[in-house]
Motif scaffolding. Structure first.
Motif, PDB file in Angstrom:
ATOM      1  N   ASP A 432      -4.026  68.307-127.666  1.00  0.00           N
ATOM      2  CA  ASP A 432      -4.693  69.462-127.039  1.00  0.00           C
ATOM      3  C   ASP A 432      -5.331  69.068-125.707  1.00  0.00           C
ATOM      4  O   ASP A 432      -5.414  69.893-124.784  1.00  0.00           O
ATOM      5  CB  ASP A 432      -5.759  70.018-127.977  1.00  0.00           C
ATOM      6  CG  ASP A 432      -5.150  70.709-129.199  1.00  0.00           C
ATOM      7  OD1 ASP A 432      -3.960  71.063-129.130  1.00  0.00           O
ATOM      8  OD2 ASP A 432      -5.868  70.875-130.207  1.00  0.00           O
ATOM      9  N   ARG A 433      -5.810  67.813-125.592  1.00  0.00           N
ATOM     10  CA  ARG A 433      -6.426  67.350-124.334  1.00  0.00           C
ATOM     11  C   ARG A 433      -5.388  66.945-123.299  1.00  0.00           C
ATOM     12  O   ARG A 433      -5.736  66.677-122.144  1.00  0.00           O
ATOM     13  CB  ARG A 433      -7.336  66.143-124.603  1.00  0.00           C
ATOM     14  CG  ARG A 433      -8.525  66.417-125.499  1.00  0.00           C
ATOM     15  CD  ARG A 433      -9.499  65.227-125.476  1.00  0.00           C
ATOM     16  NE  ARG A 433      -8.903  63.997-125.976  1.00  0.00           N
ATOM     17  CZ  ARG A 433      -8.910  63.625-127.257  1.00  0.00           C
ATOM     18  NH1 ARG A 433      -9.458  64.424-128.173  1.00  0.00           N
ATOM     19  NH2 ARG A 433      -8.380  62.477-127.624  1.00  0.00           N
ATOM     20  N   GLY A 434      -4.130  66.837-123.728  1.00  0.00           N
ATOM     21  CA  GLY A 434      -3.100  66.337-122.820  1.00  0.00           C
ATOM     22  C   GLY A 434      -3.135  64.831-122.682  1.00  0.00           C
ATOM     23  O   GLY A 434      -2.569  64.274-121.733  1.00  0.00           O
ATOM     24  N   GLN A 435      -3.755  64.132-123.640  1.00  0.00           N
ATOM     25  CA  GLN A 435      -3.885  62.681-123.575  1.00  0.00           C
ATOM     26  C   GLN A 435      -2.695  62.012-124.262  1.00  0.00           C
ATOM     27  O   GLN A 435      -2.356  62.334-125.400  1.00  0.00           O
ATOM     28  CB  GLN A 435      -5.179  62.231-124.267  1.00  0.00           C
ATOM     29  CG  GLN A 435      -5.454  60.735-124.154  1.00  0.00           C
ATOM     30  CD  GLN A 435      -6.823  60.367-124.721  1.00  0.00           C
ATOM     31  OE1 GLN A 435      -7.396  61.100-125.515  1.00  0.00           O
ATOM     32  NE2 GLN A 435      -7.361  59.241-124.267  1.00  0.00           N
ATOM     33  N   ALA A 500       6.011  56.835-122.395  1.00  0.00           N
ATOM     34  CA  ALA A 500       4.926  56.960-123.381  1.00  0.00           C
ATOM     35  C   ALA A 500       3.593  57.292-122.722  1.00  0.00           C
ATOM     36  O   ALA A 500       2.642  57.673-123.407  1.00  0.00           O
ATOM     37  CB  ALA A 500       4.797  55.675-124.197  1.00  0.00           C
ATOM     38  N   GLY A 501       3.511  57.156-121.389  1.00  0.00           N
ATOM     39  CA  GLY A 501       2.277  57.468-120.678  1.00  0.00           C
ATOM     40  C   GLY A 501       2.250  58.853-120.059  1.00  0.00           C
ATOM     41  O   GLY A 501       1.322  59.193-119.313  1.00  0.00           O
ATOM     42  N   LEU A 502       3.267  59.680-120.341  1.00  0.00           N
ATOM     43  CA  LEU A 502       3.274  61.056-119.841  1.00  0.00           C
ATOM     44  C   LEU A 502       2.112  61.854-120.448  1.00  0.00           C
ATOM     45  O   LEU A 502       1.714  61.592-121.588  1.00  0.00           O
ATOM     46  CB  LEU A 502       4.596  61.744-120.218  1.00  0.00           C
ATOM     47  CG  LEU A 502       5.835  61.384-119.398  1.00  0.00           C
ATOM     48  CD1 LEU A 502       7.081  61.933-120.082  1.00  0.00           C
ATOM     49  CD2 LEU A 502       5.714  61.934-117.974  1.00  0.00           C
ATOM     50  N   PRO A 503       1.572  62.823-119.737  1.00  0.00           N
ATOM     51  CA  PRO A 503       0.512  63.659-120.317  1.00  0.00           C
ATOM     52  C   PRO A 503       1.009  64.315-121.607  1.00  0.00           C
ATOM     53  O   PRO A 503       2.096  64.915-121.623  1.00  0.00           O
ATOM     54  CB  PRO A 503       0.247  64.707-119.232  1.00  0.00           C
ATOM     55  CG  PRO A 503       0.753  64.099-117.969  1.00  0.00           C
ATOM     56  CD  PRO A 503       1.896  63.222-118.345  1.00  0.00           C
ATOM     57  N   GLY A 504       0.248  64.180-122.684  1.00  0.00           N
ATOM     58  CA  GLY A 504       0.610  64.800-123.944  1.00  0.00           C
ATOM     59  C   GLY A 504       1.679  64.084-124.739  1.00  0.00           C
ATOM     60  O   GLY A 504       2.109  64.580-125.792  1.00  0.00           O
ATOM     61  N   SER A 534      -2.712  62.346-116.850  1.00  0.00           N
ATOM     62  CA  SER A 534      -2.939  61.431-117.975  1.00  0.00           C
ATOM     63  C   SER A 534      -4.282  60.728-117.840  1.00  0.00           C
ATOM     64  O   SER A 534      -5.020  60.545-118.813  1.00  0.00           O
ATOM     65  CB  SER A 534      -1.813  60.395-118.049  1.00  0.00           C
ATOM     66  OG  SER A 534      -0.592  60.975-118.437  1.00  0.00           O
ATOM     67  N   GLU A 535      -4.621  60.347-116.605  1.00  0.00           N
ATOM     68  CA  GLU A 535      -5.890  59.652-116.373  1.00  0.00           C
ATOM     69  C   GLU A 535      -7.065  60.594-116.630  1.00  0.00           C
ATOM     70  O   GLU A 535      -8.063  60.199-117.255  1.00  0.00           O
ATOM     71  CB  GLU A 535      -5.928  59.114-114.948  1.00  0.00           C
ATOM     72  CG  GLU A 535      -7.171  58.287-114.660  1.00  0.00           C
ATOM     73  CD  GLU A 535      -7.081  57.550-113.333  1.00  0.00           C
ATOM     74  OE1 GLU A 535      -8.133  57.074-112.862  1.00  0.00           O
ATOM     75  OE2 GLU A 535      -5.971  57.444-112.781  1.00  0.00           O
ATOM     76  N   GLY A 539      -6.658  58.669-120.259  1.00  0.00           N
ATOM     77  CA  GLY A 539      -5.755  57.524-120.289  1.00  0.00           C
ATOM     78  C   GLY A 539      -5.064  57.400-121.637  1.00  0.00           C
ATOM     79  O   GLY A 539      -5.183  58.266-122.514  1.00  0.00           O
ATOM     80  N   LEU A 540      -4.309  56.320-121.821  1.00  0.00           N
ATOM     81  CA  LEU A 540      -3.564  56.120-123.064  1.00  0.00           C
ATOM     82  C   LEU A 540      -4.523  55.890-124.229  1.00  0.00           C
ATOM     83  O   LEU A 540      -5.429  55.067-124.161  1.00  0.00           O
ATOM     84  CB  LEU A 540      -2.622  54.924-122.919  1.00  0.00           C
ATOM     85  CG  LEU A 540      -1.739  54.626-124.134  1.00  0.00           C
ATOM     86  CD1 LEU A 540      -0.744  55.750-124.380  1.00  0.00           C
ATOM     87  CD2 LEU A 540      -1.005  53.290-123.948  1.00  0.00           C
ATOM     88  N   TYR A 541      -4.286  56.617-125.312  1.00  0.00           N
ATOM     89  CA  TYR A 541      -5.087  56.480-126.534  1.00  0.00           C
ATOM     90  C   TYR A 541      -4.258  55.700-127.547  1.00  0.00           C
ATOM     91  O   TYR A 541      -3.235  56.173-128.028  1.00  0.00           O
ATOM     92  CB  TYR A 541      -5.424  57.870-127.073  1.00  0.00           C
ATOM     93  CG  TYR A 541      -6.332  57.901-128.284  1.00  0.00           C
ATOM     94  CD1 TYR A 541      -7.000  56.768-128.761  1.00  0.00           C
ATOM     95  CD2 TYR A 541      -6.537  59.103-128.971  1.00  0.00           C
ATOM     96  CE1 TYR A 541      -7.831  56.819-129.856  1.00  0.00           C
ATOM     97  CE2 TYR A 541      -7.378  59.176-130.078  1.00  0.00           C
ATOM     98  CZ  TYR A 541      -8.015  58.026-130.520  1.00  0.00           C
ATOM     99  OH  TYR A 541      -8.847  58.080-131.619  1.00  0.00           O
ATOM    100  N   VAL A 542      -4.687  54.489-127.851  1.00  0.00           N
ATOM    101  CA  VAL A 542      -4.005  53.659-128.850  1.00  0.00           C
ATOM    102  C   VAL A 542      -4.686  53.876-130.189  1.00  0.00           C
ATOM    103  O   VAL A 542      -5.886  53.642-130.332  1.00  0.00           O
ATOM    104  CB  VAL A 542      -4.039  52.168-128.460  1.00  0.00           C
ATOM    105  CG1 VAL A 542      -3.555  51.305-129.620  1.00  0.00           C
ATOM    106  CG2 VAL A 542      -3.176  51.920-127.232  1.00  0.00           C
ATOM    107  N   LEU A 543      -3.909  54.335-131.154  1.00  0.00           N
ATOM    108  CA  LEU A 543      -4.450  54.665-132.469  1.00  0.00           C
ATOM    109  C   LEU A 543      -3.754  53.799-133.519  1.00  0.00           C
ATOM    110  O   LEU A 543      -2.580  54.007-133.840  1.00  0.00           O
ATOM    111  CB  LEU A 543      -4.207  56.155-132.753  1.00  0.00           C
ATOM    112  CG  LEU A 543      -4.877  56.782-133.972  1.00  0.00           C
ATOM    113  CD1 LEU A 543      -6.390  56.602-133.922  1.00  0.00           C
ATOM    114  CD2 LEU A 543      -4.528  58.261-134.046  1.00  0.00           C
ATOM    115  N   GLY A 544      -4.469  52.796-134.022  1.00  0.00           N
ATOM    116  CA  GLY A 544      -3.907  51.921-135.053  1.00  0.00           C
ATOM    117  C   GLY A 544      -4.145  52.500-136.435  1.00  0.00           C
ATOM    118  O   GLY A 544      -5.243  52.960-136.737  1.00  0.00           O
ATOM    119  N   THR A 545      -3.118  52.483-137.276  1.00  0.00           N
ATOM    120  CA  THR A 545      -3.238  53.063-138.617  1.00  0.00           C
ATOM    121  C   THR A 545      -3.441  52.011-139.697  1.00  0.00           C
ATOM    122  O   THR A 545      -3.568  52.360-140.873  1.00  0.00           O
ATOM    123  CB  THR A 545      -1.981  53.882-138.956  1.00  0.00           C
ATOM    124  OG1 THR A 545      -0.838  53.024-138.922  1.00  0.00           O
ATOM    125  CG2 THR A 545      -1.794  55.014-137.969  1.00  0.00           C
TER     126      THR A 545
END
Length: 818
Positions: A432-435, A500-504, A534-535, A539-545
């Motif tokens: 939703d944030r375009g991140q 992978a760094g494109l918005p959304g 994106s910035e 910026g890029l959100y890294v989400l580790g599971t």
């Protein structure tokens, strides 16, 4: 060249910029060094001065100045001071620690050029074939401007020896450690030196050094061939093991072991006897060693190895997945019958088990290089092991810009299902944030499971094979598209990560995305508006599971975000049902959450949990470290024998087979004399008939009963004289050159057979020697002692093989003169 230059390098005045003087000097030389012609002329002049013995430290800075200009011309890259400092640190033999996106690849290129100037072979060793090919192709224009040819040996088949030889012959060659290691082992089994592909071990520059030199070093490289185990045995044993109950097996996921309980012993014995596979009185009768061994391998296949985590079934084959990188490892097969056990478990065609022909540990392979250097984003944690094992110290290089990434506290959920629901909601919020979001998972199956959950919320999985796969996302960041990067889609890795760094953008990946990956905000086309979007979204959100067993792997995943001062964010979302937490005290945390009234969808962020995770990772790192040290300790025993044997064999290959044959014949005769006519035994007590038969069958010479009652020295002299006469007769009948070739073939093939048997015997000894600890004996000391005795047996076996081969080999008479 490297050592000569490295001795002139020194650290700068402050810790913030190592080698600051050299960086400043490089910039000074670069002021007047502009254009391709100036670069070519400068490199020509430097090579000329080095050929004449120049030893000034200015040569380093001049070459680096030329390299900086070459990078600007060829790649359009403005080189930063930190990249120059890193190149100098690599030339000095350090392990360079640099953050993601700081340009390690270019620094390695500069260091490789420095190392190659005096003809030293330079290998740039990467974590996988993809990175080797990518980096070689990317840097090739820079090398070309600097007058240095570059090759890539990664990904070439075993039948492409000419191509491999061509690649290794270039001044700089990109490859992987397994590629070089197996080529080294194969080279030492070739019949002619001209057939070898390597040209020596000069300088190794090791990318992702902690992954290659630490994580991968627990498993030695082993070159194998077929063995004699019947194929149908694996299926029969698998059927037996599949009938065992849970109470028959004790599984320890920490040490990755599965063993039979007392009840399991009885049950398995009953099943195997029913199948007609048992002999003797019981399960552990000596006649059942092979069956029991394969039953234990099958037990491991069923209870410890999981499809789509440890391996995948593809095209009717079992393909191993690297636990650290998440990539397919083409050509790797588990040893000791484990791979066949998995094939039987998955009902695919079982390929014959292999027998070890030769092997070497990662550590001892890397130590073959005269000079070594490395680079990674996470070196400090293993600085002690780098220095202790490889003689390399860590040089931390500061970032070009300060890191702006925000590392959030871990969130822990009671159940895995609750965690996954929370991950999905987190991804939807970022969308939703375009991140852009990179979601890290630990296996193929888990990455695909999470992708399926997101598809349930309206997402579609893109086909990365299409050129326009991400065009819709470029036009509309709210488009619900996601990409899945795991070993099934490895051929599209570059395209997936490029965008992978494109918005959304939403990318779900295994550990494949954790190393050697530089994700640029805005995507592959470098559109400023997309990068800005994106910035602006964070910026890029890294989400580790899930947390990995090693904190370094977690840090590598975090490091994909916040490159070169960009904003970014990272967080790990865990559950008490995750493998790591389940092994280390999750019950205690679970009771705490229950008392506090936490439900499955409630998260906890507490230093107690962080401490639990850190403790768990520390324990696993300690266990893995001990495994690496043990691998090296045992391989060190073999290293001296391997060196002596390979030198002996290469002497035979290079034309000294006749001399070696005479030495081995002396050994064979001495062994027979010692066996039948030892000192102190009265000649009348000798078994002359048996003695005569041994000399006739093994050495091809008849000795009279009267001679065999003489002294041992007289018997030996007579036997050697008889063999020499037989050799001269064959040479006279044929041709000295023809006989020399026959002699070379018999000596080399006899040595090879003896060595293979020796390696197999040592491998068996290694697998059982640990049991001697129960008797109060040190397994390593026992291994050393017996290895020496076994090497002596190897020499004797080769001696008798050569003696018999030469004695009974027939030679074709030379053609009569016209």
């Amino acid at each position: 060249m490297l050592r000569r230059l490295a001795g002139l390098l020194r650290f700068g005045s402050g810790p913030s910029m190592p080698f600051a003087d050299h960086v400043s000097s490089t910039r000074k030389f670069g002021i007047e060094l502009l254009g391709a012609a100036a670069v070519a002329e400068t490199m020509k002049a430097v090579r000329s001065r080095i050929a004449q013995g120049s030893k000034t430290s200015d040569e380093v800075d001049v070459v680096l100045a030329a390299a900086v200009e070459a990078a600007r011309i060829a790649l359009g890259i403005e080189v930063h001071d930190v990249q120059i400092a890193a190149a100098i640190a690599l030339a000095h033999g350090h392990v360079v620690e640099m953050a993601t996106g700081e340009g390690k690849t270019l620094s390695a290129c500069f260091a490789a050029v420095l190392g190659s100037l005096d003809g030293t072979p330079v290998h740039v060793l990467t974590a996988n074939d993809y990175l080797a090919r990518r980096d070689a192709a990317w840097m090739e224009p820079v090398y070309e401007l600097l007058g240095v040819e570059v090759g890539c040996a990664a990904g070439l088949g075993q039948d492409e020896d000419d191509r491999r030889r061509e690649m290794y012959a270039k001044p700089v060659c990109y490859a992987t450690v397994p590629t070089v290691g197996f080529d080294y082992l194969r080279d030492n089994m070739r019949l002619r030196r001209d057939d070898q592909v390597l040209r020596g071990f000069g300088l190794a520059i090791i990318d992702e050094a902690d992954s290659i030199l630490v994580d991968d070093a627990r498993i030695p490289l082993v070159l194998s061939g077929p063995s004699d185990v019947p194929i149908d045995l694996y299926g029969k044993v698998d059927a037996a093991v599949a009938r065992l109950f849970d109470e028959d097996v004790a599984v320890d996921h920490l040490t990755r072991t599965a063993v039979l309980t007392d009840a399991g012993d009885e049950h398995l014995e009953e099943i195997l006897r029913e199948q007609g596979l048992l002999q003797g009185d019981g399960l552990y009768d000596s006649a059942n060693v092979r069956v029991v061994h394969h039953a234990l391998m099958s037990l491991k296949a069923h209870r410890l190895l999981q499809a789509d985590r440890d391996y995948v079934v593809a095209n009717g084959e079992i393909v191993v997945v690297d636990e650290t990188t998440g990539r397919f490892v083409a050509g790797r097969r588990w040893s000791d019958g484990l791979h066949q056990a998995v094939e039987a478990k998955e009902r695919v065609a079982v390929r014959p088990e292999s027998q070890s022909y030769a092997g070497i540990s990662f550590q001892n392979l890397v130590l073959l290089y005269r000079y070594r250097a490395g680079m990674t984003g996470t070196a400090s944690a293993e600085s002690g092991e780098f220095e202790r094992t490889y003689g390399m110290t860590v040089a931390a290089i500061p970032s070009h810009r300060p890191c702006r990434r925000i590392d959030e506290t871990d969130q822990v959920y009671r159940s895995r299902a609750g965690k996954l629901r929370a991950v999905v909601q987190e991804v939807l919020s970022a969308k939703d944030r375009g991140q852009p979001v990179l979601v890290g998972t630990t296996s193929i199956a888990k990455s695909e499971e999470l992708a399926a959950m997101l598809c349930g919320h309206g997402f579609s999985v893109v086909d990365p094979g299409r050129e326009d796969a991400f065009d819709a996302l470029r036009r509309d960041p709210s488009a619900k598209l996601l990409a899945v990067l795991n070993a099934r889609h490895h051929e599209h890795e570059a395209r997936i990560l490029a965008d992978a760094g494109l918005p959304g953008a939403v990318t779900i990946a295994t550990n494949m995305a954790g190393r050697g990956v530089d994700i640029r905000l805005g995507g592959s086309e470098g559109v400023p508006e997309l990068a800005a979007a994106s910035e602006a979204a964070g910026g890029l959100y890294v989400l580790g599971t899930e947390r990995h067993e090693s904190r370094r792997v977690d840090d590598q995943l975090r490091g994909r975000s916040g490159r070169q001062g960009n904003p970014g964010r990272s967080r790990f979302m865990l559950s008490l049902e995750d493998d790591l937490l389940r092994q280390f005290g999750s019950k205690k945390v679970g009771r705490f959450l229950s008392r506090a009234g936490f439900g499955d969808d409630d998260a906890i962020s507490h230093r107690f949990v962080n401490k639990l995770i850190a403790t768990a990772q520390k324990k696993v790192d300690g266990r893995n470290g001990e495994q690496r040290r043990e691998v090296k300790r045992y391989d060190d025993v073999l290293a001296g024998q391997r060196k002596a044997f390979y030198e002996l064999r290469m002497r035979a290959v290079d034309g000294e087979a006749g001399e070696i044959a005479r030495d081995l014949l002396d050994h064979a005769v001495a062994a027979l004399v010692s066996r039948h006519a030892p000192d102190g035994v009265v000649p009348d007590d000798r078994d002359v008939a048996s003695m005569a038969q041994d000399f006739r069958m093994r050495l091809g010479i008849p000795l009279s009963p009267e001679l065999l009652r003489e002294s041992g020295s007289m018997i030996a002299d007579a036997a050697l004289a008889a063999m020499a006469a037989k050799r001269a007769e064959k040479i006279a009948r044929a041709d000295e050159q023809v006989y020399a070739e026959l002699e070379r073939y018999i000596v080399v093939s006899s040595l090879d057979i003896a060595w293979r048997n020796h390696v197999a015997a040592l491998e068996h000894l290694r697998s059982v020697v640990s049991l001697r600890a129960y008797g109060g004996r040190d397994p390593l000391t026992e291994f050393r002692t017996e290895a020496v005795e076994m090497y002596e047996a190897l020499v004797e076996a080769a001696a008798f093989s050569v003696a018999t081969g030469l004695a009974f080999a027939s030679v074709k008479p030379r053609a009569a003169a016209a």
